[in-house]
Structures are given as structure tokens and as C-alpha cells.
Design an enzyme around this catalytic site. Structure first.
Site, PDB file in Angstrom:
ATOM      1  N   GLY A 142      -1.674 -68.752 -22.992  1.00 40.68           N
ATOM      2  CA  GLY A 142      -2.121 -69.447 -23.995  1.00 40.68           C
ATOM      3  C   GLY A 142      -3.365 -69.698 -24.237  1.00 40.68           C
ATOM      4  O   GLY A 142      -3.968 -69.332 -25.446  1.00 40.68           O
ATOM      5  N   SER A 143      -4.402 -70.028 -23.226  1.00 39.18           N
ATOM      6  CA  SER A 143      -5.601 -69.975 -23.268  1.00 39.18           C
ATOM      7  C   SER A 143      -6.440 -68.699 -22.869  1.00 39.18           C
ATOM      8  O   SER A 143      -7.541 -68.543 -23.198  1.00 39.18           O
ATOM      9  CB  SER A 143      -6.187 -71.280 -22.606  1.00 39.18           C
ATOM     10  OG  SER A 143      -5.956 -70.963 -21.451  1.00 39.18           O
ATOM     11  N   GLU A 194      -4.965 -67.049 -16.620  1.00 39.39           N
ATOM     12  CA  GLU A 194      -4.555 -65.440 -16.475  1.00 39.39           C
ATOM     13  C   GLU A 194      -5.736 -64.767 -16.150  1.00 39.39           C
ATOM     14  O   GLU A 194      -5.579 -64.030 -15.201  1.00 39.39           O
ATOM     15  CB  GLU A 194      -3.995 -64.665 -18.046  1.00 39.39           C
ATOM     16  CG  GLU A 194      -2.815 -65.339 -18.293  1.00 39.39           C
ATOM     17  CD  GLU A 194      -2.893 -66.848 -18.866  1.00 39.39           C
ATOM     18  OE1 GLU A 194      -1.826 -67.532 -18.894  1.00 39.39           O
ATOM     19  OE2 GLU A 194      -4.016 -67.286 -19.274  1.00 39.39           O
ATOM     20  N   HIS A 231     -22.365 -55.069 -19.233  1.00 41.04           N
ATOM     21  CA  HIS A 231     -23.082 -55.880 -18.226  1.00 41.04           C
ATOM     22  C   HIS A 231     -22.256 -56.024 -16.915  1.00 41.04           C
ATOM     23  O   HIS A 231     -22.962 -56.177 -15.725  1.00 41.04           O
ATOM     24  CB  HIS A 231     -23.702 -57.273 -18.588  1.00 41.04           C
ATOM     25  CG  HIS A 231     -24.738 -57.068 -19.804  1.00 41.04           C
ATOM     26  ND1 HIS A 231     -25.627 -58.273 -20.209  1.00 41.04           N
ATOM     27  CD2 HIS A 231     -25.449 -56.006 -20.360  1.00 41.04           C
ATOM     28  CE1 HIS A 231     -26.242 -57.886 -21.125  1.00 41.04           C
ATOM     29  NE2 HIS A 231     -26.256 -56.457 -21.316  1.00 41.04           N
ATOM     30  N   ARG A 257     -26.073 -56.332  -9.190  1.00 41.21           N
ATOM     31  CA  ARG A 257     -25.285 -57.913  -9.301  1.00 41.21           C
ATOM     32  C   ARG A 257     -23.677 -57.536  -8.945  1.00 41.21           C
ATOM     33  O   ARG A 257     -23.256 -58.121  -8.346  1.00 41.21           O
ATOM     34  CB  ARG A 257     -25.528 -58.393 -10.761  1.00 41.21           C
ATOM     35  CG  ARG A 257     -26.786 -59.060 -10.793  1.00 41.21           C
ATOM     36  CD  ARG A 257     -27.183 -59.247 -12.344  1.00 41.21           C
ATOM     37  NE  ARG A 257     -28.640 -59.641 -12.472  1.00 41.21           N
ATOM     38  CZ  ARG A 257     -29.185 -59.670 -13.749  1.00 41.21           C
ATOM     39  NH1 ARG A 257     -28.291 -59.658 -14.871  1.00 41.21           N
ATOM     40  NH2 ARG A 257     -30.317 -60.121 -13.765  1.00 41.21           N
TER      41      ARG A 257
END
Length: 162
Positions: free
Chosen positions: A71-72, A76, A103, A142
Site C-alpha cells: 500500500g505505502s 515492504e 549513490h 559508505r
């Protein structure tokens, strides 16, 4: 390239359309489910299975990425990031889709199926799949720190509160 897809009921229709689109573009698509609509299904296993498929393929030398839907897209993304070796990014526009690769060398993206049209989702995926990692030293450094922390709980030479 192999593309692993995982969703829940909220992204089921997206996954079918996207599978057709990616297959037509020459990609090998592996759909980790669900196979039918169930409004009470749970996304974690579908997304974790898709993320695991990406990592396993990459370890085996197969070029692979993943796409998870809900949904959003938030849950997930969290589920996919539980798999060691996954760097899943929630994407919502061209910039976030491209930067996830440039990146962060993200190998999975998460998309909110209730936040986008299927055409927008297809565009997000196409931008993500087409964008290479930059290999800029700062990004490599990083990502290495994240992998080190994931494996050991530490980052050499850095303070990490435990």
C-alpha cells in the site's frame, strides 16, 4: 537481467502489469507472490523471498534486482531490508529511483501501490533498472560501512552506540 518481485494484495495488479512490461523488455522476472487476491495476506514473506532471490542471484553471479510493492511501500521496504545483503530503497519519483542506484547501489526498490498509478510505477522501475551505480569513492565507502555493521555490529574507526 533477472528481476524479483514481491507484493501483497495491495500490489497484486501492479505486479501483473509490471511483470508483463519487464518481460517484454527482455528481463527474466521471478514473481514471489501472491498468486491470488487475499485482502488479509501478509507482505513480509513475499518481500523477504524476493529480496532473498536478489541476494542469492547476485552471489551466484547473476545480474539481479528486486521490486517490492504494498500500500505505502514502507513495510515492504522494511521487510526486504531484513535480508542480509539487501539495500532496499523506498522510491516515489525519478530522483529517488535514480539516486537509489547511483549513490546507494540499492538492489531492491519498494513502491507504494496506493501512492502511484501503474504507469508511474513502471517509470520508477525503468529508471531504477537503467541507472548504474556511480562507484564514487564516498558511496563505496559508505556502503562498505553498512555491510560491515550488518556483518559485525561495528564500523571500524567509527563510534557506533550499541
Amino acid at each position: 537481467m533477472r528481476i524479483h518481485i514481491g507484493t501483497d494484495h495491495a500490489g497484486l495488479e501492479f505486479s501483473r502489469t509490471i511483470t508483463e512490461h519487464l518481460t517484454a523488455a527482455g528481463h527474466d522476472v521471478v514473481d514471489h507472490g501472491p498468486e491470488s487476491y487475499d485482502p488479509l495476506d501478509d507482505y513480509p514473506s513475499f518481500c523477504i523471498n524476493a529480496a532473498h532471490g536478489v541476494v542469492q542471484d547476485q552471489q551466484d553471479g547473476v545480474e539481479a534486482l528486486g521490486v517490492v510493492f504494498g500500500g505505502s511501500g514502507n513495510g515492504e521496504q522494511i521487510a526486504a531490508n531484513k535480508v542480509t545483503g539487501v539495500r532496499a530503497a523506498l522510491v516515489w519519483n525519478e530522483s529517488t529511483a535514480k539516486l537509489a542506484r547511483q549513490h546507494n547501489d540499492a538492489n531492491v526498490i519498494s513502491i507504494g501501490a496506493r501512492q502511484h498509478t501503474v504507469q508511474e510505477a513502471v517509470a520508477l522501475i525503468d529508471w531504477f533498472v537503467a541507472e548504474p551505480f556511480s562507484f564514487e569513492e564516498r558511496h563505496v565507502r559508505r556502503i562498505a560501512q553498512l555491510a560491515e555493521y550488518e556483518a559485525t555490529g561495528l564500523i571500524a574507526g567509527r563510534s557506533v552506540d550499541a
